[in-house]
Design a protein around this motif. Structure first.
Motif, PDB file in Angstrom:
ATOM      1  N   UNK C  25      47.754  46.735 136.119  1.00 45.57           N
ATOM      2  CA  UNK C  25      47.962  45.657 137.083  1.00 45.57           C
ATOM      3  C   UNK C  25      46.972  45.785 138.237  1.00 45.57           C
ATOM      4  N   UNK C  28      43.618  44.577 137.248  1.00 47.52           N
ATOM      5  CA  UNK C  28      43.511  43.111 137.214  1.00 47.52           C
ATOM      6  C   UNK C  28      43.066  42.564 138.570  1.00 47.52           C
ATOM      7  N   UNK C  29      43.269  43.353 139.614  1.00 46.54           N
ATOM      8  CA  UNK C  29      42.898  42.913 140.965  1.00 46.54           C
ATOM      9  C   UNK C  29      41.470  43.291 141.340  1.00 46.54           C
ATOM     10  N   UNK C 201      47.711  43.296 129.377  1.00 48.50           N
ATOM     11  CA  UNK C 201      48.016  41.877 129.450  1.00 48.50           C
ATOM     12  C   UNK C 201      47.853  41.231 128.077  1.00 48.50           C
ATOM     13  N   UNK C 202      48.558  40.129 127.844  1.00 47.42           N
ATOM     14  CA  UNK C 202      48.505  39.522 126.513  1.00 47.42           C
ATOM     15  C   UNK C 202      47.324  38.580 126.296  1.00 47.42           C
ATOM     16  N   UNK C 203      46.498  38.341 127.293  1.00 47.52           N
ATOM     17  CA  UNK C 203      45.494  37.287 127.170  1.00 47.52           C
ATOM     18  C   UNK C 203      44.146  37.717 126.615  1.00 47.52           C
ATOM     19  N   UNK C 252      40.543  39.880 132.494  1.00 51.00           N
ATOM     20  CA  UNK C 252      41.217  40.495 131.341  1.00 51.00           C
ATOM     21  C   UNK C 252      40.441  41.724 130.847  1.00 51.00           C
TER      22      UNK C 252
ATOM     23  N   UNK D  28      46.800  38.640 140.548  1.00 53.92           N
ATOM     24  CA  UNK D  28      46.561  39.132 139.192  1.00 53.92           C
ATOM     25  C   UNK D  28      47.292  40.455 138.950  1.00 53.92           C
ATOM     26  N   UNK D 249      48.915  33.352 128.658  1.00 48.44           N
ATOM     27  CA  UNK D 249      48.198  34.463 129.310  1.00 48.44           C
ATOM     28  C   UNK D 249      48.836  34.706 130.665  1.00 48.44           C
ATOM     29  N   UNK D 250      49.887  35.469 130.682  1.00 48.21           N
ATOM     30  CA  UNK D 250      50.771  35.517 131.848  1.00 48.21           C
ATOM     31  C   UNK D 250      50.069  35.941 133.135  1.00 48.21           C
ATOM     32  N   UNK D 251      49.142  36.870 133.040  1.00 45.87           N
ATOM     33  CA  UNK D 251      48.455  37.285 134.276  1.00 45.87           C
ATOM     34  C   UNK D 251      47.592  36.155 134.822  1.00 45.87           C
ATOM     35  N   UNK D 252      46.966  35.431 133.936  1.00 42.68           N
ATOM     36  CA  UNK D 252      46.114  34.315 134.370  1.00 42.68           C
ATOM     37  C   UNK D 252      46.947  33.234 135.064  1.00 42.68           C
TER      38      UNK D 252
END
Lengths: 393, 393, 393, 393
Positions: C25, C28-29, C201-203, C252, D28, D249-252
């Motif tokens: 997480x 992601x930032x 993450x799933x993306x 991602x 994010x 894409x949950x984070x997006x």
């Protein structure tokens, strides 16, 4: 322009707190450790050792759970006792200020004070120590941030070392931005933090403490304990098998960890070099703008902050307000004695990048022009860029 | 099990520092504000007012740039002068500890001390005040965290108010987890922070200070200034047109902002309810396991921490080490006088969720069984769950 | 209970998307990279190689800039041409689904389908390949997530390899949670992502592609290009000297980087072990509750997801709604053919920790009891804990 | 300068992916939602509606779980069928590219192509539509990013609307940076994303789709389903009571949520104004440097990207390499037909701040000088600053 700006600044080029590196900011978001958790105890020990590595110091750093001014106050409270004669070296507001803290604890103080655009002369220190063999503590600020000037710390340290006094050094806004370490200057208490040249947060401090200083504190009957003003309380807190005397600021430790990692990974030489280059470019630009540097001589201008004299009849507040409002660039004004006399541009951590010298010159030049000062904007920017080009071409 | 675990805990159920809400952690990653920037000045003022809203206090909160123990030490230093007679109420380690700080400053101290599994009796306070009309300061800890017990603060406050003394309250680990505010208990200095029930970081503190307390500090010739121990220094720091006396811990202010937002958005009643329900479920589970609660009576057991007696012949260290090693669950041991006598399970902020009562009972029960204690694990979990089901069914 | 819960879940124990590791997480930032920036190009290459290291694959992984289902659709579109005979192995909803994608491109499809609580028999695969020597592509799902069952992929791969067909493997929800790699099973296209067992993450998706598969795509006249369905477009995108065909999902990639780092740093064996232990504890607890596992045999129950039969006359929706509302625990229901027939508990990434088996058993057991099913809650929790204690005691 | 730079850029001024707002980056890092969780379902619906609010569109936006090029490909695949005659408007690389996608699906294509430094003439569109009444779909790129030029979309939309064709608009790098919305231009499929002017991530897209477009897709026998290329699949995915066809894409989505919030909170007018001012300052500076703008006329130069002709005999790669190496400033080169012909400076999201026009002019000017081009650096910077001063003085 009458209303205070409400948007955040676009670029912060202040003399600290500075903008942090993104890696430090992300580290601040780490899950919070519990201070008795074995993982956290090991982590804390590792951070204390990592700070020591950056300081080039043989013992784990003492981490103070508050901003550097607290650690400096605590150093005064812990080291200075009722029988101490203190030599206080004052080349600026922060150096002068230490004397007030010292006064709470010392028997007597000798002070060498120079104009705040000047630096302490090591010969004067030697003379003072010779005149007063009973001086037991010497205090000096390496970079007096409100002036943007540097004292010759290595030479001063040599003199103090020969004398034998305990040397307390405030290196808060120089360490990490230039080549200085506690052993270089024979410091006994060397205080710095991540919130300036390391691009970290201002709420935590780390300190190198010599055996001599620990012994001084042990021998000081007035040394506080069970107090935020006690350095002694935390002496062994870095050991994973020792409890903390009070709760550490766990998030700040995470940020400190990341800040030191960045410094060591980039390489201290490389970090110092970009601080120096940014400052050199900035000074060239400022002069070409038609402004004067605050420092009496360029040799004592800090590589981490450039101080510029406020042109006659102009208002420092108006200058920074316009730079902020038109260009989104936040600069610093002076402090105490230097207030209204200078504008400060920080080159610290992530802003110690030459391109920000261009931004600073543009923002300052634009603000000066708006106030009627004939700043040579184009010349200023070309001069700053020429310094960068010469170094990186 | 001989080596210290090296992985981070999976679930931290300690009595603080607690795990933070994810929103707070993200807020810690915000860009760092410069303390003279007009945006930051406005932000700081807003945070001080938001804290006041949470405290239900008419004036902006005083934000102390360090952990709560520093603010408590500073309260002693700032409020208590050489002519003060202090009544110190000690129902636990923290209450007792305040007396040591008081001793540096007061003329004389009267102390009411009760066993550390008990609570202060308001009638005893009334009697003490009647016996000594010259008592000018009263100090009390609402939730003495090392014991997990709650004092009847509203009733005590009533008595102190009638007497007219200045009341200093440590509400660090109760505020935000139960229904208590400074005005409810006539507090003059009410100290709390985000690092416990608000699910924030432990490195910052906020305080409600009454006019009476400010006047007391003004009148106190020993009140520090230009010091981390001076509450007075920061009195007006919240005003956007006032400079800060020292550098604020800017990242901590961001975290505090987020923590208060969460509290107000969820709604204090809802927050208190889940603290209470989690604690109730935990107590039920602990008793059904076959363990004893530390608190002499369940009525004084804190809704934010459940303290469990260490079964005879067992080691507290061994219990928490097994819970940590087998289940990844970190619990707290005691502190000072309560060390080795109890295990503490925190219900604070994000861990004040009933499901964590199940986790705590499972981890504690499993560790006890591993050490030979006949914990009734299934019964414990069923009892804890029954409390949740009764409340939410 | 009539209103949908509005608060976020306290603990998410689903079969994916899963809760991410905090390190992911935070990653992601990170500041967003520009896809032509030389630093980013080097970073991307490093991530592709790091994925390969995790896959134990000699070539940099192919990173697909969308969720795994897109990569699977793209694999069908890229590999399968109008002359291909495809053997589709369907032991669940996802395996069956691949056949529908295949149908858009293939000449003919042979399908082996088994009940969705069962696994594919390698002998049946061998027989099918023997019967149809013209089968040129075989497709199999390792862990058919909607069933929580595992196919014997290594044995199937052996058979397909002997035959010579191109093997497409969906290992999305098994890789990283158990011992499986593309070379172990002779996979030619091995598709997985960080959003399941790697706690990311799933993306985004990463894929091992064999030379044979690349040649098949080259030779396929129907293979798409300039399309999200083209695996070929991105073949060389990992090279720092090659431009990207389209914009990569830069955030991602940062998350993927962190997820792989965590996996490699903890050590794959250790990661698999905690997935296996969590699942074993969960299965023991579920059975002791009085429930039935969905998988026909425990040997084919996934170590990354435990599927539980919905007790007769109960509603899957009601069960998960109660677990969510009372305990804040989010579980998964079935999908397609398995919808309404089972409840799924994920053990993936950060939730592959034994303590979460206790949480799952408690939440499921509590919900079942609330609906009148005589779940033996205490027995379930004791059974689950006994498995943990046996492994870690 | 032979080695690729290894440090991250200091300032990224590219035409996208752009640097994100810090608020987006922090978003994010939010915990990952599970796509069947009721909280997440409500959150997703809220984001779809928030996007619609930004788009000023009556229906929730369609969110595509991949970068905008995927959505554009999907729009071609979903809307264009075997009986469609498509009018493709090509004023740049992206406009031209749509024709290739169209070719996979359409019966026939009519194309209006203009030089890539020019814009489409609405009169030419009207003439083409009159000539071919059977044109059923029209496609146009608002801001053809590789050229930095803007088409007169409102006027084109008027003409297409009168004709009755379905209008597909790529507004990826214009929406959010200037005053354009789907209803303004009668768009039927209006595609944009957060990764350009909204300062978000490039891995997600949102789309306004008209009833007419939905009907066209319904009536299109070739419209894909169960595919990343199917817009239809996701039509109702925003409804909290509908499952997702595939994993979002949950984070997006979290990043998108923050990006839209920032846009709406700052106020679209204010956002557009700073894009326009930054571009105007940049163009003035570029011209004063002695360079030529790429756009045939300044009126069609984009407010979100400034394209500069590469001076004769200079290398675009060398220019951006020097800007990157000396100043840490990352700029964009061209793409496809515009490659080697221009340099692009993005003004998007957080870089749409006038101060960055100064940075861009300094970096570009410095690089040009280093390569022997007589860039008038001082004049360039003064000209850029004069534009800012005129607007904000």
């Amino acid at each position: 322009m009458t209303d205070a700006p409400l948007r955040k600044p676009v670029i912060t080029l202040t003399a600290g707190p500075v903008q942090g590196y993104s890696e430090v900011l992300q580290a601040m978001a780490r899950p919070l450790g519990y201070d008795y958790d074995p993982w956290f105890l090991g982590f804390y020990e590792a951070v204390a050792k990592k700070c020591a590595q950056a300081l080039r110091w043989p013992e784990p750093a003492l981490i103070v759970q508050a901003e550097p001014a607290v650690a400096i106050e605590a150093a005064a409270a812990s080291v200075i006792g009722r029988r101490d004669v203190v030599l206080n070296l004052a080349s600026g507001v922060y150096g002068k200020g230490f004397g007030y803290w010292s006064a709470r604890y010392h028997k007597e103080m000798v002070e060498i004070e120079v104009p705040y655009d000047e630096a302490i002369d090591p010969a004067a220190v030697a003379a003072a120590l010779q005149a007063r063999p009973d001086i037991s503590v010497v205090s000096v600020v390496h970079h007096d941030t409100p002036s943007g000037t540097i004292n010759p710390l290595v030479e001063i340290g040599e003199v103090v070392h020969a004398h034998g006094a305990v040397l307390i050094v405030d290196a808060v806004s120089s360490f990490g931005g230039m080549d200085i370490h506690p052993a270089d200057c024979h410091a006994d208490v060397f205080i710095t933090g991540p919130g300036k040249c390391l691009g970290g947060t201002p709420g935590v401090t780390f300190v190198a403490v010599s055996d001599k200083a620990w012994q001084k504190m042990e021998a000081n009957p007035d040394c506080p304990f069970a107090s935020i003003l006690s350095l002694k309380d935390w002496k062994n807190a870095w050991r994973r098998d020792q409890p903390f005397p009070f709760t550490p600021s766990v998030a700040e430790i995470s940020g400190l960890d990341a800040a030191i990692d960045l410094y060591l990974e980039e390489g201290p030489q490389a970090v110092w070099a970009r601080h120096a280059l940014t400052a050199a470019a900035c000074r060239a630009g400022i002069k070409a703008l038609g402004c004067e540097l605050w420092a009496a001589r360029e040799a004592i201008a800090s590589p981490t902050t450039t101080s510029v004299k406020v042109p006659e009849a102009l208002s420092d507040d108006a200058i920074i307000e316009i730079a902020r409002q038109r260009y989104g660039v936040m600069l610093s004004i002076g402090r105490g004695e230097t207030l209204h006399k200078l504008i400060r541009i920080g080159h610290m951590g992530p802003t110690a990048e030459p391109v920000y010298a261009l931004v600073a010159v543009a923002a300052l030049g634009g603000a000066l022009k708006a106030l009627g000062f004939p700043a040579k904007l184009g010349a200023g920017l070309e001069a700053a860029q020429a310094v960068i080009d010469a170094a990186r071409g």
